[in-house]
Write an enzyme that holds these catalytic residues in place. Structure first.
Site, PDB file in Angstrom:
ATOM      1  N   ASP A 198     -41.184  29.849  -2.649  1.00 22.90           N
ATOM      2  CA  ASP A 198     -41.166  29.267  -3.617  1.00 22.90           C
ATOM      3  C   ASP A 198     -39.750  29.197  -4.291  1.00 22.90           C
ATOM      4  OD1 ASP A 198     -41.351  28.587  -6.425  1.00 22.90           O
ATOM      5  OD2 ASP A 198     -43.052  29.473  -6.903  1.00 22.90           O
ATOM      6  N   LYS A 224     -36.433  22.293 -13.311  1.00 21.91           N
ATOM      7  CA  LYS A 224     -35.484  23.432 -13.718  1.00 21.91           C
ATOM      8  C   LYS A 224     -34.211  23.042 -13.349  1.00 21.91           C
ATOM      9  CE  LYS A 224     -39.255  26.547 -13.647  1.00 21.91           C
ATOM     10  NZ  LYS A 224     -39.993  27.509 -12.810  1.00 21.91           N
ATOM     11  N   ARG A 372     -33.714  36.044 -21.849  1.00 23.98           N
ATOM     12  CA  ARG A 372     -33.440  35.572 -20.725  1.00 23.98           C
ATOM     13  C   ARG A 372     -32.289  34.262 -20.745  1.00 23.98           C
ATOM     14  NH1 ARG A 372     -37.779  32.390 -16.422  1.00 23.98           N
ATOM     15  NH2 ARG A 372     -37.635  30.826 -18.330  1.00 23.98           N
TER      16      ARG A 372
END
Ligand SMILES: *Cc1c(COP(=O)(O)O)cnc(C)c1O
Length: 413
Positions: A198, A224, A372
């Protein structure tokens, strides 16, 4: 530690060969966007592309667009562009469906190719959809497969002769740790297992060499680091040598050997088309291409070096300026061991992140305690690192995160 200053970072920007890429993205004035690992920024070209697809291709050319404007081959065309970013060859990648669906298809194929084995190695702390999809599939199959959950250090030892498939995410969504694709793939092959990678947090973030590692299968996100837009189609990779070897379970007509023959019975394509299901979202695919075309012009080695520099400076600055405020680094320090994000744990992580977002530094929070920050070298500047940490320092010093409005999470964190 060297004495850093804002000028030091401005100077790095002035020497940065990737700096011109920033102008190709739309970024709101004054915003420091450190969440491109979750939703990439919008390529400026996306707007005109979307308008053209809606007005001309759909509006004027209507159904003729499937041939005239290349709609039917768009998933394959974009797949070939993604192939160039992940070390795959032409005809090995399709841009289609979602990450979760693509994992489901690949896992099913891989299990079919190892019918006598029951083991599936996965990382328990992985992004949940991967585990959920695997659990759903083995429940559906009812053939006694078992998931063996391992964590980073224990993965190699978990790969034994009863394992059919090793299904892992190369860069961890929470900590950003980077797994050794070559070593894990080699170990899997040595015991006769197959590997699914992945690449959600690695495609467009670092150089990947699927074919060099002799990977079997892979998949990843379009929205992303590839900047494909919200809900952009994902991608799926099947190594040439495995194409036509196993069936995927979602046997829609686009995966048929001859979709427009409209035969009664299913016959799978024996090439990468076998991974498709049905009609693809053409508007979304068209916009994804804008992100891919920008990424395709970037030098991946330069991008990786800038990514690691940005994240290293961020770690240094947080430790220097916010050291006493209870942050613990959750991301490996070693360059070889991490992707393109930095995470810290903090007991008040949710409130701190909300306070930062209110001060126009956008990262995200992952329960229970991770803040994050993603570093996307095509549009993040060195000076953004300095400014983000300055604002974080102010929030910690002034205890601005204690404001009750920052205590409540939205539906999406
Ligand atoms: C982002 C991400 C997903 C997202 O899956 P969708 O099907 O696109 O919702 C899945 N797996 C990993 C590891 C991710 O990082």
């Amino acid at each position: 530690m060297p004495e850093y200053s804002r000028d030091f970072f401005l100077n790095l920007d002035s020497q940065d060969s990737l700096a011109p890429f920033r102008a190709e993205f739309h970024l709101p004035e004054g915003l420091i966007y450190l969440d491109g690992n979750s939703l990439g920024a919008m390529p400026k070209s996306a707007k005109a592309r979307a308008l053209d697809v809606v007005e001309r291709e759909w509006g004027e050319d209507l159904i003729t667009s499937w041939n005239k404007n290349g709609w039917f081959h768009l998933a394959e065309k974009l797949g070939d562009k993604i192939a160039g970013l992940i070390g795959a060859g032409p005809g090995e990648v399709m841009a289609c469906d979602t990450t979760g669906l693509n994992l489901y298809k690949l896992l099913s194929m891989a299990l079919d190719m190892r019918p006598d084995r029951k083991g599936i190695v996965m990382e328990g702390s992985n992004f949940p959809t991967d585990n959920y999809m695997a659990q759903g599939l083995i429940g559906q199959l009812g053939r006694g497969h078992e998931i063996r959950f391992a964590e980073k250090e224990g993965i190699l030892d978990a790969i034994t002769k009863d394992v059919a498939v090793v299904s892992l995410t190369q860069v961890h969504y929470k900590t950003g740790h980077l797994l050794d694709m070559k070593a894990i793939t080699d170990k899997a092959h040595a015991v006769g297992a197959l590997v699914i990678w992945d690449l959600c947090h690695s495609a467009g973030a670092l150089p990947i060499d699927l074919n060099g590692c002799e990977a079997d299968f892979a998949l990843g996100c379009g929205y992303k680091y590839l900047n494909g837009g919200p809900g952009a189609p994902a991608f799926i990779y099947v190594a040439k040598r495995h194409q036509g070897q196993a069936r995927q379970p979602l046997t829609g007509w686009w995966s048929h050997a001859a979709p427009f023959a409209f035969e009664r019975d299913y016959r799978p394509a024996d090439n990468i088309w076998q991974t498709l299901t049905g009609t693809q979202p053409i508007l979304s695919l068209s916009v994804l291409e804008c992100g891919l075309d920008i990424m395709g012009r970037a030098d991946m080695a330069e991008l990786r070096e800038k990514s690691l520099n940005l994240s290293s400076y961020f770690i240094d600055l947080v430790e220097e300026h916010c050291g006493g405020y209870g942050f613990t680094l959750a991301t490996p320090r070693e360059w070889d061991d991490r992707g393109s994000q930095v995470s810290f744990t903090h007991e008040h992580g949710l409130a701190i992140m909300q306070a930062l977002i209110a001060d126009k530094v956008v990262g995200d929070f992952r329960a229970p305690d991770i803040v994050r920050f993603g570093f996307t070298p095509l549009y993040t500047r060195y000076v953004d690192v300095w400014d983000a940490v300055s604002r974080l320092k102010n929030i910690m010093e002034q205890e601005l995160w204690r404001n009750p409005e920052f205590a409540k999470a939205g539906a999406v964190t």
